[in-house]
Design a protein around this motif. Structure first.
Motif, PDB file in Angstrom:
ATOM      1  N   ALA A  90       0.759  56.415   4.877  1.00 36.13           N
ATOM      2  CA  ALA A  90       1.278  57.568   5.611  1.00 36.13           C
ATOM      3  C   ALA A  90       2.127  57.080   6.774  1.00 36.13           C
ATOM      4  O   ALA A  90       1.797  56.093   7.431  1.00 36.13           O
ATOM      5  N   GLY A  91       3.221  57.763   7.019  1.00 32.52           N
ATOM      6  CA  GLY A  91       4.078  57.446   8.156  1.00 32.52           C
ATOM      7  C   GLY A  91       3.524  58.071   9.431  1.00 32.52           C
ATOM      8  O   GLY A  91       2.446  58.672   9.441  1.00 32.52           O
ATOM      9  N   VAL A  92       4.267  57.910  10.497  1.00 34.96           N
ATOM     10  CA  VAL A  92       3.904  58.516  11.781  1.00 34.96           C
ATOM     11  C   VAL A  92       4.974  59.530  12.152  1.00 34.96           C
ATOM     12  O   VAL A  92       6.111  59.448  11.687  1.00 34.96           O
ATOM     13  N   ARG A 119      -8.481  51.827  23.457  1.00 34.93           N
ATOM     14  CA  ARG A 119      -9.211  51.296  24.628  1.00 34.93           C
ATOM     15  C   ARG A 119     -10.407  52.188  24.959  1.00 34.93           C
ATOM     16  O   ARG A 119     -11.506  51.716  25.181  1.00 34.93           O
ATOM     17  N   GLN A 120     -10.149  53.484  24.979  1.00 39.01           N
ATOM     18  CA  GLN A 120     -11.216  54.424  25.323  1.00 39.01           C
ATOM     19  C   GLN A 120     -12.309  54.399  24.257  1.00 39.01           C
ATOM     20  O   GLN A 120     -13.498  54.365  24.588  1.00 39.01           O
ATOM     21  N   ALA A 121     -11.929  54.415  22.994  1.00 36.47           N
ATOM     22  CA  ALA A 121     -12.899  54.442  21.915  1.00 36.47           C
ATOM     23  C   ALA A 121     -13.769  53.181  21.868  1.00 36.47           C
ATOM     24  O   ALA A 121     -14.925  53.236  21.450  1.00 36.47           O
ATOM     25  N   HIS A 122     -13.227  52.056  22.320  1.00 35.84           N
ATOM     26  CA  HIS A 122     -13.937  50.790  22.233  1.00 35.84           C
ATOM     27  C   HIS A 122     -14.402  50.267  23.607  1.00 35.84           C
ATOM     28  O   HIS A 122     -14.873  49.139  23.711  1.00 35.84           O
ATOM     29  N   SER A 154       3.471  57.311  19.717  1.00 31.56           N
ATOM     30  CA  SER A 154       3.588  56.392  20.847  1.00 31.56           C
ATOM     31  C   SER A 154       2.542  55.298  20.692  1.00 31.56           C
ATOM     32  O   SER A 154       1.338  55.575  20.662  1.00 31.56           O
ATOM     33  N   SER A 155       2.991  54.044  20.614  1.00 36.70           N
ATOM     34  CA  SER A 155       2.033  52.951  20.482  1.00 36.70           C
ATOM     35  C   SER A 155       1.208  52.790  21.754  1.00 36.70           C
ATOM     36  O   SER A 155       0.045  52.385  21.694  1.00 36.70           O
ATOM     37  N   SER A 156       1.782  53.135  22.919  1.00 36.44           N
ATOM     38  CA  SER A 156       0.997  53.025  24.153  1.00 36.44           C
ATOM     39  C   SER A 156      -0.106  54.081  24.186  1.00 36.44           C
ATOM     40  O   SER A 156      -1.221  53.806  24.636  1.00 36.44           O
ATOM     41  N   GLN A 157       0.155  55.282  23.688  1.00 35.16           N
ATOM     42  CA  GLN A 157      -0.896  56.299  23.604  1.00 35.16           C
ATOM     43  C   GLN A 157      -1.952  55.886  22.580  1.00 35.16           C
ATOM     44  O   GLN A 157      -3.139  56.117  22.781  1.00 35.16           O
ATOM     45  N   MET A 158      -1.520  55.264  21.504  1.00 31.68           N
ATOM     46  CA  MET A 158      -2.458  54.761  20.511  1.00 31.68           C
ATOM     47  C   MET A 158      -3.363  53.704  21.139  1.00 31.68           C
ATOM     48  O   MET A 158      -4.587  53.715  20.945  1.00 31.68           O
TER      49      MET A 158
END
Length: 114
Positions: free
Chosen positions: A93-95, A109-112, A100-104
């Motif tokens: 699947a595309g994006v 970061r938050q999830a881990h 935004s890679s920074s939002q990703m």
């Protein structure tokens, strides 16, 4: 969301079966709105090794990509390629345009807890 079929195919001698595959594949793509966006071409390897060619086919979504690959029309010609060209094939699947890679990274970061 746009999706892609990506193939990394090793170079091999041209074979009549592969030429027939090339002659017939477009007819299998059309009902699923598939179109080639990369089909061989010059590869500029910047890191690592990349033996072979790249093929990228665009579809309107992952459902169409999956339906094309599983279709009777494609399955009928697939062995014309696989008997003579080794390689890997994936659907991905595309994006969206707003990706935004920074939002990703922030979400990861938050999830881990990093």
């Amino acid at each position: 969301m746009t999706a892609y079929a990506l193939a990394h195919l090793r170079k091999a001698p041209i074979h009549a079966d592969v030429l027939e595959y090339l002659e017939r594949i477009q007819a299998t793509l059309t009902p699923f709105e598939g179109r080639f966006i990369v089909h061989g071409g010059i590869i500029d390897v910047l890191e690592g090794d990349w033996p072979g060619d790249v093929v990228i086919i665009e579809f309107p979504d992952l459902a169409n990509a999956r339906s094309w690959y599983r279709s009777g029309a494609y399955q009928e010609i697939k062995t014309l390629r696989t008997r003579h060209l080794a390689g890997e094939v994936i659907l991905v699947a595309g994006v969206g345009a707003d990706h935004s890679s920074s939002q990703m990274a922030a979400g990861l970061r938050q999830a881990h807890g990093l």
